[in-house]
Design a protein around this motif. Structure first.
Motif, PDB file in Angstrom:
ATOM      1  N   HIS A 108     -15.991 130.605  13.983  1.00 29.25           N
ATOM      2  CA  HIS A 108     -15.377 129.370  13.471  1.00 29.25           C
ATOM      3  C   HIS A 108     -16.131 128.986  12.195  1.00 29.25           C
ATOM      4  CE1 HIS A 108     -13.167 128.633  17.243  1.00 29.25           C
ATOM      5  NE2 HIS A 108     -14.275 129.024  17.860  1.00 29.25           N
ATOM      6  N   SER A 109     -15.518 129.187  11.027  1.00 36.69           N
ATOM      7  CA  SER A 109     -16.207 128.870   9.777  1.00 36.69           C
ATOM      8  C   SER A 109     -15.642 127.613   9.104  1.00 36.69           C
ATOM      9  CB  SER A 109     -16.140 130.055   8.813  1.00 36.69           C
ATOM     10  OG  SER A 109     -14.810 130.348   8.460  1.00 36.69           O
ATOM     11  N   SER A 110     -14.633 126.996   9.700  1.00 33.79           N
ATOM     12  CA  SER A 110     -14.038 125.773   9.150  1.00 33.79           C
ATOM     13  C   SER A 110     -14.565 124.555   9.912  1.00 33.79           C
ATOM     14  CB  SER A 110     -12.516 125.816   9.289  1.00 33.79           C
ATOM     15  OG  SER A 110     -11.981 126.900   8.566  1.00 33.79           O
ATOM     16  N   PRO A 111     -14.484 123.374   9.292  1.00 33.61           N
ATOM     17  CA  PRO A 111     -14.943 122.166   9.997  1.00 33.61           C
ATOM     18  C   PRO A 111     -14.071 121.800  11.190  1.00 33.61           C
ATOM     19  CG  PRO A 111     -14.111 121.617   7.791  1.00 33.61           C
ATOM     20  CD  PRO A 111     -14.088 123.103   7.912  1.00 33.61           C
ATOM     21  N   PHE A 170      -7.408 128.789  13.314  1.00 28.58           N
ATOM     22  CA  PHE A 170      -7.222 130.211  13.590  1.00 28.58           C
ATOM     23  C   PHE A 170      -6.615 130.962  12.402  1.00 28.58           C
ATOM     24  CE2 PHE A 170      -6.650 129.174  18.393  1.00 28.58           C
ATOM     25  CZ  PHE A 170      -8.008 128.986  18.517  1.00 28.58           C
ATOM     26  N   HIS A 171      -6.001 130.270  11.454  1.00 29.36           N
ATOM     27  CA  HIS A 171      -5.363 130.918  10.302  1.00 29.36           C
ATOM     28  C   HIS A 171      -6.361 131.234   9.184  1.00 29.36           C
ATOM     29  CE1 HIS A 171      -1.046 130.325  11.441  1.00 29.36           C
ATOM     30  NE2 HIS A 171      -1.630 129.480  12.272  1.00 29.36           N
ATOM     31  N   ASN A 172      -7.615 130.890   9.361  1.00 30.66           N
ATOM     32  CA  ASN A 172      -8.647 131.154   8.361  1.00 30.66           C
ATOM     33  C   ASN A 172      -9.038 132.633   8.426  1.00 30.66           C
ATOM     34  OD1 ASN A 172     -10.949 131.368   6.804  1.00 30.66           O
ATOM     35  ND2 ASN A 172     -11.816 129.443   7.520  1.00 30.66           N
ATOM     36  N   LYS A 173      -8.642 133.391   7.405  1.00 36.73           N
ATOM     37  CA  LYS A 173      -8.878 134.841   7.401  1.00 36.73           C
ATOM     38  C   LYS A 173     -10.359 135.211   7.401  1.00 36.73           C
ATOM     39  CE  LYS A 173      -4.509 136.195   5.308  1.00 36.73           C
ATOM     40  NZ  LYS A 173      -3.872 136.957   4.218  1.00 36.73           N
ATOM     41  N   ARG A 174     -11.218 134.319   6.987  1.00 34.84           N
ATOM     42  CA  ARG A 174     -12.670 134.611   7.040  1.00 34.84           C
ATOM     43  C   ARG A 174     -13.143 134.893   8.467  1.00 34.84           C
ATOM     44  NH1 ARG A 174     -13.652 129.735   3.564  1.00 34.84           N
ATOM     45  NH2 ARG A 174     -13.783 128.756   5.605  1.00 34.84           N
ATOM     46  N   ASP A 175     -12.385 134.360   9.429  1.00 32.80           N
ATOM     47  CA  ASP A 175     -12.785 134.489  10.834  1.00 32.80           C
ATOM     48  C   ASP A 175     -12.128 135.684  11.532  1.00 32.80           C
ATOM     49  OD1 ASP A 175     -14.309 132.207  10.399  1.00 32.80           O
ATOM     50  OD2 ASP A 175     -12.734 130.874  11.122  1.00 32.80           O
TER      51      ASP A 175
END
Length: 179
Positions: free
Chosen positions: A162-165, A169-174
Motif C-alpha cells: 500500500h503506497s497511497s495514503p 488497488f488501482h495504483n500500479k506502483r503496488d
C-alpha cells in the motif's frame, strides 16, 4: 510459482493473514490461489451461486482481485472474484478511466475455473484473447493481487503493498509481480 503475503491497509488489523500464489501456464493460462488464515472466524463469506455468473459490484462484499498491467502502456484489466463463485473482468484505458460505474466489462478474458475452498479461492483464467489482441508476451505483463475482506470487525483491504495514503488497488506502483 511466486507467492506473496498480502498486507492489510490497516496495519493494526492482524487477525487474518492472506497469501496469494501466481502460476503461469503456457501459453495463455494464469492460475492464482488465495490462502486465508482466519483463526477467530471473523470472515463473512457470501453464499455460493451456481454456474459462475458475471456480476458487477462484487467488491461490495468479500472479493479477491487481480490487476493486470502492461509494461509501457496505460490500459489495464481488473478481475473480481467472489467466494460466491461469481466473477467479472473490467477494462480501463488508464488510471480509473473511464469512470463508468460499473466499469466497462472486458470480454477478452475468460474464466476457466473458479473454486471456493476451505482455505480461500482458486482461479484459472484464459488470457488468450487479451494477449493476442495486444500482441503480448508474459514478460510484458505485471500483476497486482488484492482483496476486500468483509469481517465482523468491518471491511479490510489487502494488497501486495500500500503506497497511497488511502487503500487504492488501482495504483500500479503496488502491482509487484512480473513474469
Amino acid at each position: 510459482m511466486a507467492s506473496y503475503e498480502l498486507s492489510a491497509f490497516d496495519r493494526r488489523f492482524q487477525s487474518i493473514s492472506l497469501v496469494a500464489a501466481i502460476e503461469q501456464q503456457s501459453p495463455y493460462t494464469l492460475n492464482i490461489g488465495y490462502w486465508l488464515r482466519d483463526p477467530n472466524q471473523l470472515m463473512q463469506w457470501p453464499e455460493l451461486v451456481p454456474d459462475y455468473p458475471r456480476q458487477d459490484f462484487l467488491w461490495e462484499h468479500t472479493c479477491f482481485e487481480i490487476f493486470i498491467g502492461v509494461q509501457g502502456e496505460d490500459f489495464y484489466r481488473e478481475i473480481n472474484l467472489s467466494p460466491s463463485q461469481a466473477w467479472q473482468a473490467y477494462q480501463f484505458e488508464e488510471y480509473r478511466y473511464p469512470e463508468d460505474m460499473p466499469p466497462q466489462a472486458a470480454d477478452d478474458i475468460e474464466l476457466n475455473q473458479l473454486k471456493r475452498t476451505h482455505y480461500g479461492l482458486n482461479v484459472s483464467l484464459d488470457l488468450t484473447e487479451f494477449m493476442l489482441k495486444h500482441k503480448l508476451q508474459w514478460s510484458d505483463l505485471f500483476l497486482g493481487l488484492t482483496a476486500v475482506l468483509k469481517t465482523s470487525q468491518g471491511e479490510q483491504y489487502y494488497a501486495m503493498q500500500h503506497s497511497s495514503p488511502n487503500a487504492d488497488f488501482h495504483n500500479k506502483r503496488d502491482w509487484l509481480h512480473q513474469f
